[in-house]
Design a protein around this motif. Structure first.
Motif, PDB file in Angstrom:
ATOM      1  N   LYS A 135       0.821  -1.213   0.000  1.00 25.63           N
ATOM      2  CA  LYS A 135       0.000   0.000   0.000  1.00 25.63           C
ATOM      3  C   LYS A 135       0.860   1.270   0.000  1.00 25.63           C
ATOM      4  O   LYS A 135       0.564   2.214  -0.724  1.00 25.63           O
ATOM      5  CB  LYS A 135      -0.931  -0.010   1.214  1.00 25.63           C
ATOM      6  CG  LYS A 135      -1.969  -1.130   1.187  1.00 25.63           C
ATOM      7  CD  LYS A 135      -2.847  -1.090   2.432  1.00 25.63           C
ATOM      8  CE  LYS A 135      -3.884  -2.206   2.412  1.00 25.63           C
ATOM      9  NZ  LYS A 135      -4.687  -2.224   3.667  1.00 25.63           N
ATOM     10  N   TYR A 137       4.899   3.100   1.742  1.00 23.60           N
ATOM     11  CA  TYR A 137       6.078   2.964   2.596  1.00 23.60           C
ATOM     12  C   TYR A 137       6.539   4.356   2.981  1.00 23.60           C
ATOM     13  O   TYR A 137       6.238   5.340   2.304  1.00 23.60           O
ATOM     14  CB  TYR A 137       7.192   2.187   1.891  1.00 23.60           C
ATOM     15  CG  TYR A 137       7.895   2.940   0.791  1.00 23.60           C
ATOM     16  CD1 TYR A 137       9.113   3.588   1.005  1.00 23.60           C
ATOM     17  CD2 TYR A 137       7.346   3.025  -0.481  1.00 23.60           C
ATOM     18  CE1 TYR A 137       9.762   4.287  -0.009  1.00 23.60           C
ATOM     19  CE2 TYR A 137       7.981   3.718  -1.504  1.00 23.60           C
ATOM     20  CZ  TYR A 137       9.190   4.348  -1.260  1.00 23.60           C
ATOM     21  OH  TYR A 137       9.823   5.050  -2.259  1.00 23.60           O
ATOM     22  N   THR A 149       9.536   1.685   6.686  1.00 19.61           N
ATOM     23  CA  THR A 149       8.445   0.775   6.999  1.00 19.61           C
ATOM     24  C   THR A 149       7.549   0.640   5.777  1.00 19.61           C
ATOM     25  O   THR A 149       7.102   1.643   5.212  1.00 19.61           O
ATOM     26  CB  THR A 149       7.616   1.289   8.185  1.00 19.61           C
ATOM     27  OG1 THR A 149       8.466   1.439   9.322  1.00 19.61           O
ATOM     28  CG2 THR A 149       6.497   0.310   8.527  1.00 19.61           C
ATOM     29  N   TYR A 151       4.007  -0.772   4.339  1.00 13.91           N
ATOM     30  CA  TYR A 151       2.675  -1.108   4.831  1.00 13.91           C
ATOM     31  C   TYR A 151       1.907  -1.869   3.750  1.00 13.91           C
ATOM     32  O   TYR A 151       2.010  -1.546   2.557  1.00 13.91           O
ATOM     33  CB  TYR A 151       1.905   0.164   5.195  1.00 13.91           C
ATOM     34  CG  TYR A 151       2.592   1.037   6.216  1.00 13.91           C
ATOM     35  CD1 TYR A 151       2.423   0.831   7.573  1.00 13.91           C
ATOM     36  CD2 TYR A 151       3.430   2.078   5.811  1.00 13.91           C
ATOM     37  CE1 TYR A 151       3.061   1.632   8.510  1.00 13.91           C
ATOM     38  CE2 TYR A 151       4.081   2.881   6.735  1.00 13.91           C
ATOM     39  CZ  TYR A 151       3.880   2.656   8.092  1.00 13.91           C
ATOM     40  OH  TYR A 151       4.529   3.448   9.012  1.00 13.91           O
ATOM     41  N   SER A 153      -0.353  -5.908   3.073  1.00 10.62           N
ATOM     42  CA  SER A 153      -1.025  -7.127   3.535  1.00 10.62           C
ATOM     43  C   SER A 153      -0.327  -8.352   2.970  1.00 10.62           C
ATOM     44  O   SER A 153       0.326  -8.285   1.926  1.00 10.62           O
ATOM     45  CB  SER A 153      -2.495  -7.142   3.092  1.00 10.62           C
ATOM     46  OG  SER A 153      -3.187  -5.992   3.504  1.00 10.62           O
ATOM     47  N   HIS A 172       9.396  -8.022  10.526  1.00 14.90           N
ATOM     48  CA  HIS A 172       8.178  -7.966   9.719  1.00 14.90           C
ATOM     49  C   HIS A 172       7.028  -8.662  10.430  1.00 14.90           C
ATOM     50  O   HIS A 172       7.221  -9.564  11.263  1.00 14.90           O
ATOM     51  CB  HIS A 172       8.397  -8.588   8.329  1.00 14.90           C
ATOM     52  CG  HIS A 172       8.475 -10.090   8.321  1.00 14.90           C
ATOM     53  ND1 HIS A 172       7.359 -10.891   8.200  1.00 14.90           N
ATOM     54  CD2 HIS A 172       9.519 -10.920   8.431  1.00 14.90           C
ATOM     55  CE1 HIS A 172       7.723 -12.162   8.221  1.00 14.90           C
ATOM     56  NE2 HIS A 172       9.027 -12.211   8.368  1.00 14.90           N
ATOM     57  N   GLU A 175       1.501  -7.455   8.061  1.00  9.87           N
ATOM     58  CA  GLU A 175       1.042  -6.200   7.468  1.00  9.87           C
ATOM     59  C   GLU A 175       2.104  -5.108   7.412  1.00  9.87           C
ATOM     60  O   GLU A 175       1.859  -4.053   6.836  1.00  9.87           O
ATOM     61  CB  GLU A 175      -0.179  -5.670   8.237  1.00  9.87           C
ATOM     62  CG  GLU A 175      -1.401  -6.580   8.125  1.00  9.87           C
ATOM     63  CD  GLU A 175      -2.591  -6.026   8.872  1.00  9.87           C
ATOM     64  OE1 GLU A 175      -2.385  -5.267   9.847  1.00  9.87           O
ATOM     65  OE2 GLU A 175      -3.727  -6.347   8.487  1.00  9.87           O
ATOM     66  N   GLN A 176       3.274  -5.331   7.999  1.00 13.77           N
ATOM     67  CA  GLN A 176       4.324  -4.316   7.971  1.00 13.77           C
ATOM     68  C   GLN A 176       5.697  -4.983   7.847  1.00 13.77           C
ATOM     69  O   GLN A 176       5.909  -6.069   8.396  1.00 13.77           O
ATOM     70  CB  GLN A 176       4.314  -3.458   9.241  1.00 13.77           C
ATOM     71  CG  GLN A 176       3.148  -2.503   9.360  1.00 13.77           C
ATOM     72  CD  GLN A 176       3.309  -1.562  10.546  1.00 13.77           C
ATOM     73  OE1 GLN A 176       4.407  -1.371  11.074  1.00 13.77           O
ATOM     74  NE2 GLN A 176       2.218  -0.961  10.973  1.00 13.77           N
ATOM     75  N   VAL A 242       1.455   7.089   7.834  1.00 13.94           N
ATOM     76  CA  VAL A 242       0.516   7.113   8.962  1.00 13.94           C
ATOM     77  C   VAL A 242      -0.072   8.491   9.213  1.00 13.94           C
ATOM     78  O   VAL A 242      -0.883   8.662  10.122  1.00 13.94           O
ATOM     79  CB  VAL A 242       1.201   6.603  10.255  1.00 13.94           C
ATOM     80  CG1 VAL A 242       1.594   5.146  10.111  1.00 13.94           C
ATOM     81  CG2 VAL A 242       2.423   7.455  10.616  1.00 13.94           C
TER      82      VAL A 242
END
Length: 348
Positions: A135, A137, A149, A151, A153, A172, A175-176, A242
């Protein structure tokens, strides 16, 4: 009478063809009443043609368990999940079974178990997750050796590369991923690979203007705005990382990012435009003005769902990237609304 959809008819005949082929491969002495020693010899995906043994299975797909002693099957388990099977698709030497879609793949036993009236047999068999989804990073503007990081699935036993260069994974979860950026990663894209496939990010390293924080700006401001919040941590209001920018704005007003100091924000020589992700409280039009050039306002139809938009250099009357840019303005139309802006940077 209702007609069966063609795809289900084809699936039925494919399965029947394989089933008949397996039956015909048995010796003339075999019958459905003959029970051999209980054993699993192989597992193959149920497809037409030559069956290829595998030790990896995917939920919601049909597989053929081959072996002997399967007459009187009572239970089939994948990773300890009691899995439905059709007893009419069982012979002494073959079982057709579809792996349950909710079969776990993380921290699981990696075991296929067949229970019959004459005993139980187990077989090493890994349930694979769906293909990974990357999704976002951050930080995007990471240097070699920095930890970023990722992100997403379905990160089961991941491998991460930046371009073609492998990266060292620090830690890890499903999900991350935290990973060290390798040397030479600038302008490359991260890729996560698992046993189920690969996913590549759509943002290149080193191309951010805003990625949870601003890079190389003088400040933010504008007119007709309030509640400028760049510490947003509500997941539904964030597209990248985030945090996101949240601005309540009145009609025909603007949110401005200034980058005039030190001659402006440098633009990568291979950039094709300015990218950003954005959504609104309600569907409306938004205009983007770059470098104070109000003669080249670029309008976008923005919805209530995040999407990625690009202001191309040609939209600004340019034939290629400028050396620097000094400002970006996001202007509202005749609607009082809320801007959610994220992942501002350069498209390559």
């Amino acid at each position: 009478m209702k007609k069966l959809k063609i795809k289900y008819v084809l699936s039925f005949f494919m399965m029947a063809s394989i089933f008949i082929s397996l039956l015909s491969s048995c010796s003339n002495d075999d019958s459905n009443n003959t029970v051999g020693p209980l054993a699993i010899k192989s597992v193959s995906k149920a497809v037409e043609g030559t069956l290829t043994p595998t030790d990896i299975g995917y939920p919601a797909n049909m597989y053929i368990i081959q072996g002997s002693g399967f007459i009187g099957v009572q239970k089939i388990y994948f990773n300890d999940v009691d899995t439905y099977f059709n007893p009419t698709l069982v012979t002494d030497s073959a079982i057709f079974v579809t792996i349950d879609i909710d079969t776990p793949y993380e921290n699981a036993s990696s075991e296929l178990k067949v229970v019959t009236q004459n005993g139980t047999v187990t077989y090493h068999f890994v349930i694979a997750p769906p293909a990974p989804i990357l999704k976002s990073y951050n930080p995007i503007n990471a240097a070699a050796g920095d930890v970023v990081t990722i992100y997403g699935s379905f990160f089961l036993d991941p491998i991460v590369t930046f371009g073609t260069t492998p990266a060292t994974i620090v830690s890890h979860t499903i999900e991350q991923i935290q990973v060290k950026v390798p040397a030479g990663a600038n302008d490359t894209y991260p890729t996560v690979t698992t046993i189920s496939g690969s996913a590549t990010g759509n943002v290149a390293v080193g191309t951010a203007i805003y990625d949870d924080i601003f890079y190389g700006i003088d400040g933010v401001g504008g007119w007709g705005i309030s509640n400028t919040n760049i510490e947003n941590t509500v997941a539904s209001e964030v597209a990248q990382g985030v945090k996101a920018i949240k601005v309540d704005i009145t009609s025909w007003s603007g949110f401005q990012i200034d980058m005039w100091a030190n001659g402006g924000h440098p633009v990568p020589a291979n950039a094709t435009g300015i990218r950003f992700q954005m959504k609104l409280k309600a569907d409306a039009k938004v205009r983007v003005i770059v470098g104070g050039d109000w003669g080249h306002q670029v309008w976008f139809d923005i919805t209530t769902e995040y999407a990625t938009y690009v202001v191309k250099w040609s939209d600004l009357g340019l034939t290629g990237p400028p050396a620097t840019i000094g400002s970006i303005v996001y202007g509202s139309d005749g609607t009082d609304t809320t801007f959610y802006i994220d992942n501002i940077g350069f498209a390559l």
